[in-house]
Design a protein around this motif. Structure first.
Motif, PDB file in Angstrom:
ATOM      1  N   TRP A   5       0.618  -1.247  -0.063  1.00 22.72           N
ATOM      2  CA  TRP A   5      -0.182  -0.183   0.081  1.00 22.72           C
ATOM      3  C   TRP A   5       0.975   1.258   0.064  1.00 22.72           C
ATOM      4  O   TRP A   5       1.773   1.373   0.947  1.00 22.72           O
ATOM      5  CB  TRP A   5      -0.848   0.054   1.119  1.00 22.72           C
ATOM      6  N   GLY A  39      -3.514   3.057  -4.853  1.00 22.35           N
ATOM      7  CA  GLY A  39      -2.862   2.844  -3.626  1.00 22.35           C
ATOM      8  C   GLY A  39      -1.936   1.558  -3.537  1.00 22.35           C
ATOM      9  O   GLY A  39      -1.043   1.338  -2.925  1.00 22.35           O
ATOM     10  N   PHE A  40      -2.549   0.333  -4.037  1.00 25.23           N
ATOM     11  CA  PHE A  40      -2.025  -0.876  -4.188  1.00 25.23           C
ATOM     12  C   PHE A  40      -0.822  -0.987  -5.353  1.00 25.23           C
ATOM     13  O   PHE A  40      -0.572  -2.023  -5.432  1.00 25.23           O
ATOM     14  CB  PHE A  40      -3.119  -1.834  -4.091  1.00 25.23           C
ATOM     15  N   TYR A 185      -9.477  -8.601  -0.338  1.00 26.26           N
ATOM     16  CA  TYR A 185      -8.013  -8.495  -0.636  1.00 26.26           C
ATOM     17  C   TYR A 185      -7.701 -10.052  -0.668  1.00 26.26           C
ATOM     18  O   TYR A 185      -7.784 -10.851   0.377  1.00 26.26           O
ATOM     19  CB  TYR A 185      -7.313  -7.880   0.459  1.00 26.26           C
TER      20      TYR A 185
END
Length: 227
Positions: A5, A39-40, A185
């Motif tokens: 992240w 973000g990932f 996730y």
């Protein structure tokens, strides 16, 4: 390997999406999806869309792809949807458009290996089958279902049911944003494939062993116990 992240990249994508989606009355879904995908640091974003559907989420994913240099693919059912999808994104200032694949979503997704962000629509009948055939990246992936409020409120949706056996759900969350977002996730693996079954063993007395499998209903994780 795993997805890492980056709050800075997430914030930049979020702000860029807010600016790009100013004309939409609803807010939250495109900005959130964009921030998560960026973000990932995802590198392969896949979504599905059909004629007449809202385009805001697609704009958010396009912004995320621009921020991370990701490949962005949209699967549409027919040529009419393909043309309208490209036109709608152009009207929102998204140029060049993402790759567009026309055809059955389940079949198209099964041919795309290594995706690390997938968005499906719970209103579509095939959404669970699409999730089941998705070939995620070895480092893991983020799977998101939009329009999930109705299915979630009825208790009829569980990640452990719709995903392939052996896929590890690290964590999942339902967010009351828009018409509901259900997000999971998925943990990575060295090979990107489900773990093999345990080897056959024998008990100390020479007889065969029995393995008992327990599935955690919340996380979807499988645990094996030797009897």
């Amino acid at each position: 390997m795993k997805l890492v992240w980056s709050p800075e990249t997430a914030l930049k994508a979020y702000i860029d999406t807010v600016k790009s989606c100013e004309k939409f009355k609803e807010s939250g879904v495109p900005e959130l999806l964009s921030a998560m995908a960026a973000g990932f640091n995802t590198k392969f974003i896949v979504e599905s869309w059909c004629y007449g559907g809202p385009i805001a989420a697609s704009v958010g994913l396009a912004v995320a792809a621009r921020n991370t240099g990701a490949r962005h693919v949209c699967i549409v059912p027919d040529e009419k949807s393909r043309v309208r999808y490209i036109e709608a994104l152009a009207e929102m200032g998204v140029s060049p458009p993402p790759e567009v694949v026309a055809g059955e979503a389940e079949e198209a997704v099964s041919r795309l290996a290594g995706l690390d962000f997938l968005l499906v629509d719970c209103k579509r009948r095939e959404f669970a089958r699409v999730l089941r055939v998705a070939k995620v990246s070895p480092k893991g992936a983020v799977l998101a279902c939009k329009n999930a409020w109705q299915r979630n409120s009825r208790g009829g949706f569980r990640w452990s049911v719709v995903l392939q056996r052996g896929v590890r759900v690290v964590r999942s969350v339902f967010l009351p944003v828009g018409k509901g977002l259900d997000i999971a996730y998925i943990g990575g693996s060295r090979s990107g494939a489900p773990p093999p079954p345990p080897p056959q063993k024998t008990a100390s007395n020479g007889g065969p062993c029995r393995w008992i499998k327990h599935i955690d209903q919340q996380s979807g994780e499988e645990h094996l116990f030797r009897e």
